[in-house]
Motif scaffolding. Structure first.
Motif, short mmCIF file in Angstrom:
data_model
loop_
_atom_site.label_atom_id
_atom_site.label_comp_id
_atom_site.label_asym_id
_atom_site.label_seq_id
_atom_site.Cartn_x
_atom_site.Cartn_y
_atom_site.Cartn_z
N MET A 147 -8.80 -4.84 -9.22
CA MET A 147 -8.53 -3.42 -9.07
C MET A 147 -9.12 -2.97 -10.69
O MET A 147 -9.19 -2.48 -10.94
CB MET A 147 -6.84 -3.14 -9.22
N VAL A 148 -8.51 -4.25 -11.74
CA VAL A 148 -8.96 -3.90 -12.98
C VAL A 148 -10.57 -4.22 -12.66
O VAL A 148 -11.26 -3.08 -13.70
CB VAL A 148 -8.33 -5.23 -14.14
N VAL A 191 -8.65 14.32 9.41
CA VAL A 191 -9.60 13.16 8.40
C VAL A 191 -9.38 13.12 7.29
O VAL A 191 -9.61 12.03 6.47
CB VAL A 191 -11.05 14.33 8.70
N ALA A 192 -9.34 14.40 6.66
CA ALA A 192 -9.06 14.50 4.92
C ALA A 192 -8.16 13.44 4.64
O ALA A 192 -7.90 13.10 3.85
CB ALA A 192 -8.51 16.06 4.36
N SER A 193 -7.05 13.29 5.54
CA SER A 193 -5.79 12.64 5.11
C SER A 193 -6.57 11.21 5.09
O SER A 193 -5.96 9.98 3.74
CB SER A 193 -4.60 12.63 6.08
N GLU A 194 -7.40 11.04 6.19
CA GLU A 194 -7.58 8.98 6.13
C GLU A 194 -8.40 9.06 4.95
O GLU A 194 -8.56 7.56 4.74
CB GLU A 194 -8.61 9.48 7.97
N ILE A 195 -9.40 9.91 4.39
CA ILE A 195 -10.02 9.64 4.09
C ILE A 195 -9.51 9.86 1.87
O ILE A 195 -9.75 8.86 1.03
CB ILE A 195 -11.48 11.04 3.31
N ALA A 196 -8.28 9.91 1.74
CA ALA A 196 -7.71 10.02 1.34
C ALA A 196 -6.82 8.54 1.12
O ALA A 196 -6.93 7.91 -0.26
CB ALA A 196 -6.92 11.30 0.11
N ARG A 197 -6.73 8.12 2.13
CA ARG A 197 -6.17 6.85 2.24
C ARG A 197 -6.73 6.10 1.90
O ARG A 197 -6.96 5.14 0.68
CB ARG A 197 -5.54 6.45 3.59
N GLN A 198 -8.31 5.68 1.98
CA GLN A 198 -9.18 5.57 2.18
C GLN A 198 -9.25 4.50 0.31
O GLN A 198 -10.06 3.87 0.30
CB GLN A 198 -10.55 5.61 2.93
N LEU A 199 -9.71 6.22 -0.35
CA LEU A 199 -9.95 6.42 -1.87
C LEU A 199 -8.28 6.06 -2.01
O LEU A 199 -9.30 4.98 -3.90
CB LEU A 199 -10.35 8.34 -1.65
N SER A 200 -8.10 5.30 -2.09
CA SER A 200 -6.45 5.56 -2.82
C SER A 200 -6.88 4.21 -3.68
O SER A 200 -7.01 2.72 -2.95
CB SER A 200 -5.61 5.39 -1.55
N PHE A 201 -6.71 3.69 -4.74
CA PHE A 201 -6.04 2.72 -5.76
C PHE A 201 -4.76 2.20 -5.05
O PHE A 201 -4.42 0.74 -5.09
CB PHE A 201 -6.20 2.86 -7.06
N VAL A 202 -4.13 2.78 -4.98
CA VAL A 202 -1.90 1.96 -4.61
C VAL A 202 -2.60 1.79 -3.44
O VAL A 202 -2.50 0.38 -2.93
CB VAL A 202 -2.03 3.24 -4.74
N LEU A 220 -12.84 -5.57 -0.39
CA LEU A 220 -14.57 -4.76 -0.28
C LEU A 220 -14.50 -3.47 -0.72
O LEU A 220 -15.45 -3.14 -1.23
CB LEU A 220 -15.65 -4.75 1.37
N TYR A 221 -13.47 -2.55 -0.83
CA TYR A 221 -12.88 -2.14 -1.36
C TYR A 221 -13.00 -1.59 -2.89
O TYR A 221 -13.90 -1.39 -3.75
CB TYR A 221 -12.05 -1.01 -0.99
N TYR A 222 -12.55 -3.21 -3.73
CA TYR A 222 -12.60 -2.88 -4.80
C TYR A 222 -13.50 -3.32 -5.67
O TYR A 222 -14.28 -3.46 -6.47
CB TYR A 222 -11.36 -3.55 -5.83
N VAL A 223 -14.29 -4.69 -4.94
CA VAL A 223 -16.09 -5.14 -5.10
C VAL A 223 -16.71 -3.53 -5.15
O VAL A 223 -17.20 -3.75 -6.21
CB VAL A 223 -16.56 -5.78 -4.56
N SER A 224 -16.95 -3.42 -3.95
CA SER A 224 -17.66 -1.63 -3.58
C SER A 224 -17.95 -0.82 -4.65
O SER A 224 -18.91 -0.58 -5.36
CB SER A 224 -17.44 -1.31 -2.37
N LEU A 225 -16.20 -0.71 -5.29
CA LEU A 225 -15.97 0.67 -6.42
C LEU A 225 -16.58 0.04 -7.63
O LEU A 225 -17.68 0.32 -8.36
CB LEU A 225 -14.68 0.93 -5.74
#
Length: 243
Positions: A147-148, A191-202, A220-225
């Motif tokens: 995350m850092v 779909v909007a809720s699913e996108i929000a969940r996928q973007l969530s840091f938390v 992969l989420y953190y590495v990709s970001l």
């Protein structure tokens, strides 16, 4: 890669001679230490100290949300403000090497801070029986490191867009807060809720690492970001080079 290490070493040296960096590190240890000792104090009063290292990891994540923008705000913005970016851009250094080197220097500094924060779980381990669950602690620590890395990547990217370190700080903090609260917007089923969940840091931290689980999609989420942020940061530097 030699240029990346040279730039990273330069930034790391800068952190260790900067009073601001020491003040930020002290603030982390002070706040975290206060929370830790309050938990231990009330545990001793009740006769039971919970063997859970997450009493440190949870607050640490929130503290890092506000500390990392301060760590990254000057990395590239200050080079523009001081006029030293021209020297860097005329040197045989590629844009991605400059951005990656800046990020790596800040990452090494933050890793030094994170290593010291391990003192609190280790103290808790010695005070409790049978000791803390080290598997959960290791998974949570890995999640925090990832995350850092992403937070610093975003900070370096934003710093590449501004001449003012203060502006870079507030924009970075705003971006991180948006990613932080995105999970709260993903409570529905659309779909909007699913996108929000996928973007969530938390959600990507508390849903797996914080529970002692290693999840490849979350890694992969953190590495990709991180990679995406550094790529965009390099593009911003290139645009300024030719702008």
């Amino acid at each position: 890669m030699r240029n990346v290490w040279i730039i990273a070493a330069r930034e790391l040296r800068h952190y260790f001679v900067s009073p601001v960096a020491y003040a930020l590190a002290f603030m982390v240890f002070l706040i975290l230490g206060g929370i830790f000792f309050i938990n231990v104090f009330f545990g001793l009063q009740s006769g039971y100290v919970s063997p859970d290292g997450r009493i440190v990891m949870g607050p640490l994540v929130t503290i890092l949300l506000f500390i990392t923008p301060a760590i990254t705000m000057r990395l590239i913005a200050d080079e523009y403000r001081m006029g030293t970016i021209e020297l860097l851009l005329t040197a045989p250094v590629r844009d991605w090497e400059l951005v990656t080197g800046k990020w790596l220097g800040s990452m090494l500094f933050m890793l030094a801070i994170l290593v010291v924060t391990w003192a609190y779980p280790l103290i808790l381990h010695r005070m409790s029986t049978p000791g803390i669950d080290q598997g959960i602690l290791l998974a949570a620590s890995l999640g925090i490191v990832l995350m850092v890395a992403a937070m610093l990547g975003i900070g370096v990217m934003v710093s590449a867009f501004f001449r003012s370190p203060l502006a870079a700080f507030f924009v970075t903090l705003s971006v991180l807060l948006v990613l932080w609260i995105a999970g709260g917007l993903g409570v529905g089923t659309g779909v909007a809720s699913e996108i929000a969940r996928q973007l969530s840091f938390v959600d990507h931290f508390y849903g797996s690492f914080y529970r002692g689980l290693l999840s490849l999609p979350d890694v992969l989420y953190y590495v990709s970001l991180t990679v995406l942020a550094l790529f965009l940061g390099a593009q911003a530097v290139e645009a300024r080079r030719w702008g």
